[in-house]
Design a protein around this motif. Structure first.
Motif, PDB file in Angstrom:
ATOM      1  N   PHE A   1      39.062  48.938  25.853  1.00 20.04           N
ATOM      2  CA  PHE A   1      39.795  48.026  26.528  1.00 20.04           C
ATOM      3  C   PHE A   1      40.148  48.900  27.847  1.00 20.04           C
ATOM      4  CE2 PHE A   1      43.455  46.017  28.432  1.00 20.04           C
ATOM      5  CZ  PHE A   1      43.249  44.822  28.261  1.00 20.04           C
ATOM      6  N   GLN A   2      40.667  50.055  27.745  1.00 17.09           N
ATOM      7  CA  GLN A   2      41.103  50.659  29.231  1.00 17.09           C
ATOM      8  C   GLN A   2      39.970  51.088  29.654  1.00 17.09           C
ATOM      9  OE1 GLN A   2      43.913  53.824  27.363  1.00 17.09           O
ATOM     10  NE2 GLN A   2      45.015  53.046  29.194  1.00 17.09           N
ATOM     11  N   SER A   3      38.858  51.535  29.252  1.00 17.01           N
ATOM     12  CA  SER A   3      37.498  51.747  30.063  1.00 17.01           C
ATOM     13  C   SER A   3      36.944  50.656  30.510  1.00 17.01           C
ATOM     14  CB  SER A   3      36.605  52.450  28.909  1.00 17.01           C
ATOM     15  OG  SER A   3      37.010  53.592  28.146  1.00 17.01           O
ATOM     16  N   THR A   4      37.059  49.471  29.937  1.00 13.53           N
ATOM     17  CA  THR A   4      36.652  48.250  30.519  1.00 13.53           C
ATOM     18  C   THR A   4      37.435  47.727  31.780  1.00 13.53           C
ATOM     19  OG1 THR A   4      35.592  47.415  28.545  1.00 13.53           O
ATOM     20  CG2 THR A   4      36.080  46.017  30.292  1.00 13.53           C
ATOM     21  N   MET A   5      38.686  48.115  31.662  1.00 11.10           N
ATOM     22  CA  MET A   5      39.533  47.522  32.956  1.00 11.10           C
ATOM     23  C   MET A   5      39.271  48.296  33.972  1.00 11.10           C
ATOM     24  SD  MET A   5      41.021  44.727  31.755  1.00 11.10           S
ATOM     25  CE  MET A   5      42.351  44.600  32.810  1.00 11.10           C
ATOM     26  N   LEU A   6      38.862  49.405  33.841  1.00 11.60           N
ATOM     27  CA  LEU A   6      38.802  50.467  34.914  1.00 11.60           C
ATOM     28  C   LEU A   6      37.411  50.221  35.886  1.00 11.60           C
ATOM     29  CD1 LEU A   6      39.687  53.953  33.649  1.00 11.60           C
ATOM     30  CD2 LEU A   6      41.126  52.305  35.487  1.00 11.60           C
ATOM     31  N   GLU A   7      36.460  49.477  35.138  1.00 12.62           N
ATOM     32  CA  GLU A   7      35.252  49.244  35.800  1.00 12.62           C
ATOM     33  C   GLU A   7      34.556  50.209  36.624  1.00 12.62           C
ATOM     34  OE1 GLU A   7      36.655  45.968  38.502  1.00 12.62           O
ATOM     35  OE2 GLU A   7      35.731  44.397  37.216  1.00 12.62           O
TER      36      GLU A   7
ATOM     37  N   LYS B   1      35.819  41.425  19.111  1.00  7.38           N
ATOM     38  CA  LYS B   1      37.131  41.487  19.650  1.00  7.38           C
ATOM     39  C   LYS B   1      37.155  41.534  21.203  1.00  7.38           C
ATOM     40  CE  LYS B   1      40.350  44.632  18.029  1.00  7.38           C
ATOM     41  NZ  LYS B   1      41.312  43.560  17.366  1.00  7.38           N
ATOM     42  N   GLY B   2      36.182  40.994  21.638  1.00  6.34           N
ATOM     43  CA  GLY B   2      36.176  40.572  23.244  1.00  6.34           C
ATOM     44  C   GLY B   2      35.612  41.722  24.038  1.00  6.34           C
ATOM     45  N   ILE B   3      35.150  42.917  23.737  1.00  6.05           N
ATOM     46  CA  ILE B   3      34.633  43.822  24.497  1.00  6.05           C
ATOM     47  C   ILE B   3      33.183  43.394  24.935  1.00  6.05           C
ATOM     48  CG2 ILE B   3      34.017  46.195  25.061  1.00  6.05           C
ATOM     49  CD1 ILE B   3      37.209  45.570  25.029  1.00  6.05           C
ATOM     50  N   GLN B   4      32.671  43.185  26.273  1.00  4.02           N
ATOM     51  CA  GLN B   4      31.507  42.898  26.493  1.00  4.02           C
ATOM     52  C   GLN B   4      30.795  43.628  27.457  1.00  4.02           C
ATOM     53  OE1 GLN B   4      30.009  40.488  24.669  1.00  4.02           O
ATOM     54  NE2 GLN B   4      32.036  39.915  23.674  1.00  4.02           N
ATOM     55  N   ASN B   5      31.592  44.586  28.212  1.00  3.64           N
ATOM     56  CA  ASN B   5      31.097  45.342  29.130  1.00  3.64           C
ATOM     57  C   ASN B   5      29.815  46.419  28.321  1.00  3.64           C
ATOM     58  OD1 ASN B   5      30.718  48.168  30.290  1.00  3.64           O
ATOM     59  ND2 ASN B   5      32.012  47.174  31.915  1.00  3.64           N
ATOM     60  N   LYS B   6      28.642  46.059  28.943  1.00  2.00           N
ATOM     61  CA  LYS B   6      27.441  46.859  28.365  1.00  2.00           C
ATOM     62  C   LYS B   6      27.523  48.219  28.230  1.00  2.00           C
ATOM     63  CE  LYS B   6      22.489  46.700  28.841  1.00  2.00           C
ATOM     64  NZ  LYS B   6      21.308  46.509  29.759  1.00  2.00           N
ATOM     65  N   GLU B   7      28.043  48.816  29.154  1.00  2.00           N
ATOM     66  CA  GLU B   7      27.997  50.407  29.594  1.00  2.00           C
ATOM     67  C   GLU B   7      29.098  50.877  28.703  1.00  2.00           C
ATOM     68  OE1 GLU B   7      27.960  48.210  32.161  1.00  2.00           O
ATOM     69  OE2 GLU B   7      26.085  48.605  32.824  1.00  2.00           O
ATOM     70  N   VAL B   8      30.086  50.148  28.365  1.00  2.00           N
ATOM     71  CA  VAL B   8      31.136  50.718  27.518  1.00  2.00           C
ATOM     72  C   VAL B   8      30.608  50.714  26.182  1.00  2.00           C
ATOM     73  CG1 VAL B   8      33.451  50.295  26.439  1.00  2.00           C
ATOM     74  CG2 VAL B   8      33.107  50.249  29.061  1.00  2.00           C
TER      75      VAL B   8
END
Length: 214
Positions: free
Chosen positions: A71-77, A21-28
């Motif tokens: 998504f929210q977690s990723t957007m916060l960086e 679904k597009g989430i690519q942030n490794k840490e998340v």
């Protein structure tokens, strides 16, 4: 509370769903592999805990879709050591994800039933955020300013006090709207204190309500 190989396998499938679904942030994604979502739900929902679904958690509240949390977690960086204010502790799942990302979490919940439940659960899982029963519209001034702020309920407007409690170069993610759906707004504050807003899509949250807690 049991976290079996089966549960871990289901978490892996959920992470693959989030990636698709597009989430690519490794840490998340790594945080989702670690945090046992089924611990935050009624035992009746254990088999469905790792599907991309929202569930009732009591007090007319829900645990958000995993994609929404990611998504929210990723957007916060989020960077390790960031001081993060969460409005709407709810089940505590998003709180646990933030803790797993290395944030120092300060979380406010307006429903006493959920506040008491989560205050008991999170330490059992090894997480130690600062939790407060109170009105999220007011933020948490005694611990401000915050590097990041996340609102996990649909707000009719952007509370000015939350913007004020955001550090320069900070980020605030908030779903705004009074209907069944809200627009996700990402607010960034420059080093000079200038505010920029971007629209990040349509989501569905329970309403953000006022609280009479003292």
């Amino acid at each position: 509370m049991e976290d079996s190989y089966k549960h871990k396998g289901m978490r892996k499938q959920l992470v693959e769903t989030l990636q698709n679904k597009g989430i690519q942030n490794k840490e998340v994604l790594e945080a989702f592999m670690v945090v046992p979502r089924h611990f935050f739900l009624d035992k009746a929902f254990t088999e469905q805990a790792y599907t991309n679904m929202a569930f009732q958690i009591g007090a007319d509240q829900t645990i958000s879709h995993p994609y929404t949390v990611a998504f929210q977690s990723t957007m916060l960086e989020i960077s390790k050591g960031d001081k993060v204010l969460e409005i709407g502790t709810g089940s505590g799942f998003q709180t646990a994800i933030l803790c797993e990302l290395g944030a120092k979490v300060f979380s406010i919940e307006r429903q006493k039933e959920l506040f008491l439940k989560t205050r008991h659960l999170l330490p059992k899982l090894g997480y130690s955020p600062k939790l407060k029963y109170g009105d999220g519209y007011e933020g948490w001034e005694s611990f401000a300013p915050f590097d990041k702020i996340i609102v996990t309920c649909g707000a009719p407007y952007i509370p000015q006090k939350l913007v004020e409690q955001l550090k320069p170069n900070g980020k605030l993610i908030i779903p705004v709207g009074e209907g069944s759906q809200q627009e996700m707004i990402l607010i960034t504050k420059s080093s000079e204190g200038e505010i920029k807003q971007t629209r990040e899509g349509v989501f569905s949250f329970v309403p953000m309500l006022k609280n009479t807690a003292k």
